[in-house]
Design a protein around this motif. Structure first.
Motif, PDB file in Angstrom:
ATOM      1  N   ARG A  45      24.522  16.148  40.097  1.00  0.00           N
ATOM      2  CA  ARG A  45      25.055  17.775  40.210  1.00  0.00           C
ATOM      3  C   ARG A  45      25.404  18.139  41.357  1.00  0.00           C
ATOM      4  NH1 ARG A  45      22.692  21.719  38.589  1.00  0.00           N
ATOM      5  NH2 ARG A  45      20.718  21.486  39.560  1.00  0.00           N
ATOM      6  N   VAL A  46      25.758  17.355  42.489  1.00  0.00           N
ATOM      7  CA  VAL A  46      26.075  17.766  43.979  1.00  0.00           C
ATOM      8  C   VAL A  46      27.347  18.259  43.899  1.00  0.00           C
ATOM      9  CG1 VAL A  46      26.008  17.110  46.167  1.00  0.00           C
ATOM     10  CG2 VAL A  46      24.343  16.287  44.732  1.00  0.00           C
ATOM     11  N   LYS A  47      27.614  19.685  44.553  1.00  0.00           N
ATOM     12  CA  LYS A  47      28.763  20.049  44.702  1.00  0.00           C
ATOM     13  C   LYS A  47      29.413  19.725  46.045  1.00  0.00           C
ATOM     14  CE  LYS A  47      27.709  24.002  41.673  1.00  0.00           C
ATOM     15  NZ  LYS A  47      27.890  25.342  41.474  1.00  0.00           N
ATOM     16  N   ALA A  62      24.921  30.561  42.458  1.00  0.00           N
ATOM     17  CA  ALA A  62      23.549  30.476  42.221  1.00  0.00           C
ATOM     18  C   ALA A  62      22.573  31.532  41.974  1.00  0.00           C
ATOM     19  CB  ALA A  62      22.812  29.511  43.474  1.00  0.00           C
ATOM     20  N   GLY A  63      23.001  32.603  42.570  1.00  0.00           N
ATOM     21  CA  GLY A  63      22.212  33.942  42.401  1.00  0.00           C
ATOM     22  C   GLY A  63      20.860  33.899  43.134  1.00  0.00           C
ATOM     23  N   ASP A  64      19.934  34.208  42.500  1.00  0.00           N
ATOM     24  CA  ASP A  64      18.478  34.216  43.040  1.00  0.00           C
ATOM     25  C   ASP A  64      17.854  32.650  43.172  1.00  0.00           C
ATOM     26  OD1 ASP A  64      18.521  36.900  43.070  1.00  0.00           O
ATOM     27  OD2 ASP A  64      17.402  37.117  41.435  1.00  0.00           O
ATOM     28  N   ASN A  65      18.654  31.788  42.485  1.00  0.00           N
ATOM     29  CA  ASN A  65      17.999  30.368  42.654  1.00  0.00           C
ATOM     30  C   ASN A  65      18.204  29.699  43.930  1.00  0.00           C
ATOM     31  OD1 ASN A  65      17.290  30.621  39.948  1.00  0.00           O
ATOM     32  ND2 ASN A  65      18.837  29.522  39.062  1.00  0.00           N
ATOM     33  N   LEU A  66      17.649  28.594  44.201  1.00  0.00           N
ATOM     34  CA  LEU A  66      17.416  27.903  45.545  1.00  0.00           C
ATOM     35  C   LEU A  66      18.715  26.980  45.682  1.00  0.00           C
ATOM     36  CD1 LEU A  66      15.486  27.209  47.993  1.00  0.00           C
ATOM     37  CD2 LEU A  66      15.062  25.151  46.646  1.00  0.00           C
ATOM     38  N   VAL A  67      19.370  27.101  46.760  1.00  0.00           N
ATOM     39  CA  VAL A  67      20.642  26.112  47.305  1.00  0.00           C
ATOM     40  C   VAL A  67      20.161  25.235  48.092  1.00  0.00           C
ATOM     41  CG1 VAL A  67      22.867  26.203  48.004  1.00  0.00           C
ATOM     42  CG2 VAL A  67      22.116  27.906  46.703  1.00  0.00           C
ATOM     43  N   ALA A  68      20.103  24.001  48.039  1.00  0.00           N
ATOM     44  CA  ALA A  68      19.906  23.144  48.707  1.00  0.00           C
ATOM     45  C   ALA A  68      20.965  22.278  49.395  1.00  0.00           C
ATOM     46  CB  ALA A  68      18.987  21.847  48.360  1.00  0.00           C
ATOM     47  N   VAL A  69      21.292  22.251  50.517  1.00  0.00           N
ATOM     48  CA  VAL A  69      22.490  21.621  51.315  1.00  0.00           C
ATOM     49  C   VAL A  69      21.985  20.425  52.243  1.00  0.00           C
ATOM     50  CG1 VAL A  69      24.226  22.220  52.846  1.00  0.00           C
ATOM     51  CG2 VAL A  69      23.265  23.838  51.425  1.00  0.00           C
ATOM     52  N   PHE A  86      19.252  12.252  47.262  1.00  0.00           N
ATOM     53  CA  PHE A  86      19.411  13.802  47.271  1.00  0.00           C
ATOM     54  C   PHE A  86      20.142  14.068  45.965  1.00  0.00           C
ATOM     55  CE2 PHE A  86      22.448  17.354  48.512  1.00  0.00           C
ATOM     56  CZ  PHE A  86      21.568  18.180  48.815  1.00  0.00           C
ATOM     57  N   ALA A  87      21.177  13.093  45.387  1.00  0.00           N
ATOM     58  CA  ALA A  87      21.693  13.016  44.299  1.00  0.00           C
ATOM     59  C   ALA A  87      20.787  13.213  43.075  1.00  0.00           C
ATOM     60  CB  ALA A  87      23.009  12.217  44.088  1.00  0.00           C
ATOM     61  N   LYS A  88      20.053  12.155  42.912  1.00  0.00           N
ATOM     62  CA  LYS A  88      19.111  11.987  42.018  1.00  0.00           C
ATOM     63  C   LYS A  88      17.949  13.427  41.910  1.00  0.00           C
ATOM     64  CE  LYS A  88      14.947   9.191  40.287  1.00  0.00           C
ATOM     65  NZ  LYS A  88      15.388   8.174  39.383  1.00  0.00           N
ATOM     66  N   GLU A  92      17.399  16.046  38.756  1.00  0.00           N
ATOM     67  CA  GLU A  92      15.902  16.422  38.150  1.00  0.00           C
ATOM     68  C   GLU A  92      15.626  18.004  38.213  1.00  0.00           C
ATOM     69  OE1 GLU A  92      13.099  14.551  40.528  1.00  0.00           O
ATOM     70  OE2 GLU A  92      13.935  12.363  40.314  1.00  0.00           O
ATOM     71  N   LEU A  93      16.218  18.597  39.110  1.00  0.00           N
ATOM     72  CA  LEU A  93      15.943  20.035  39.364  1.00  0.00           C
ATOM     73  C   LEU A  93      17.216  20.868  38.662  1.00  0.00           C
ATOM     74  CD1 LEU A  93      14.484  20.151  42.705  1.00  0.00           C
ATOM     75  CD2 LEU A  93      13.058  20.566  40.787  1.00  0.00           C
ATOM     76  N   ALA A  94      17.219  21.314  37.602  1.00  0.00           N
ATOM     77  CA  ALA A  94      18.140  21.765  36.782  1.00  0.00           C
ATOM     78  C   ALA A  94      18.575  23.214  37.320  1.00  0.00           C
ATOM     79  CB  ALA A  94      18.003  22.038  35.342  1.00  0.00           C
ATOM     80  N   ASP A  95      17.701  24.044  37.751  1.00  0.00           N
ATOM     81  CA  ASP A  95      17.962  25.289  38.250  1.00  0.00           C
ATOM     82  C   ASP A  95      18.179  25.534  39.680  1.00  0.00           C
ATOM     83  OD1 ASP A  95      17.488  26.199  35.706  1.00  0.00           O
ATOM     84  OD2 ASP A  95      15.459  26.972  36.042  1.00  0.00           O
ATOM     85  N   VAL A  96      18.408  24.417  40.402  1.00  0.00           N
ATOM     86  CA  VAL A  96      18.661  24.559  41.916  1.00  0.00           C
ATOM     87  C   VAL A  96      20.113  23.885  42.128  1.00  0.00           C
ATOM     88  CG1 VAL A  96      18.025  23.377  44.167  1.00  0.00           C
ATOM     89  CG2 VAL A  96      16.194  24.127  42.490  1.00  0.00           C
ATOM     90  N   THR A  97      20.879  24.593  42.821  1.00  0.00           N
ATOM     91  CA  THR A  97      22.176  24.142  43.078  1.00  0.00           C
ATOM     92  C   THR A  97      22.273  23.139  44.516  1.00  0.00           C
ATOM     93  OG1 THR A  97      22.957  26.373  42.312  1.00  0.00           O
ATOM     94  CG2 THR A  97      24.321  25.028  43.848  1.00  0.00           C
ATOM     95  N   PHE A  98      22.895  22.132  44.087  1.00  0.00           N
ATOM     96  CA  PHE A  98      22.776  21.207  45.262  1.00  0.00           C
ATOM     97  C   PHE A  98      24.237  21.117  46.074  1.00  0.00           C
ATOM     98  CE2 PHE A  98      18.886  20.089  43.235  1.00  0.00           C
ATOM     99  CZ  PHE A  98      18.122  19.510  44.302  1.00  0.00           C
TER     100      PHE A  98
END
Length: 163
Positions: A45-47, A62-69, A86-88, A92-98
């Motif tokens: 789900r990596v953008k 993402a709003g208040d959710n975590l964004v991992a870059v 990172f992609a895997k 696994e973490l549905a609420d985190v934006t990657f």
């Protein structure tokens, strides 16, 4: 009188069998095969964010959710090794934006790297509400997982999908 050099039979090069994957460069092709064998493939789900506007849009969504870059470059071997992990993790973490940013993609991404003071890749950052939470570098999958989970809230950890 000129002498001719003789080629010794032990030094004759034999052709190698074709690789199972297309060669990226040297040793990294072997690493890609091993990552695929472990079930780590694709972008999850990596953008891909190739501009500051695209990154800010991902943060706003993402709003208040975590964004991992993950910040990478095209020629970085360790970046290619750690990216499948990172992609895997993104699966696994549905609420985190990657997000992944290729720092050498164009002038816009190079300007963003300069603004952020990026001096080494792979570089990972976590953001919440547009503010940087943490930053680290290195290509260790276990450290990546540990740091992202440490930055997650309890609700985000509860959304773990066993991918």
């Amino acid at each position: 009188m000129a002498t001719r050099a003789r080629i010794q039979p032990s030094r004759v090069m034999t052709p190698r069998a074709p690789a199972r994957v297309s060669r990226v460069s040297g040793r990294s092709a072997t690493v890609l095969v091993r990552a695929a064998e472990k079930g780590i493939a694709g972008d999850g789900r990596v953008k891909m964010c190739n501009s500051k506007d695209a990154f800010e849009a991902a943060c706003n969504a993402a709003g208040d959710n975590l964004v991992a870059v993950q910040i990478s470059t095209k020629t970085c071997g360790p970046c290619k090794v750690v990216y499948p992990h990172f992609a895997k993790l993104s699966e696994e973490l549905a609420d985190v934006t990657f997000c992944k940013i290729m720092g050498d993609h164009d002038a816009d991404t190079r300007a963003l790297m300069k603004e952020w003071g990026v001096r080494v890749v792979p570089l990972f950052m976590t953001f919440r509400n547009g503010e940087k939470v943490e930053e680290w570098s290195g290509a260790k999958p276990d450290v990546l997982r540990e740091k992202v989970l440490a930055a997650c809230t309890d609700a985000e950890k509860a959304s773990v999908v066993n991918a």
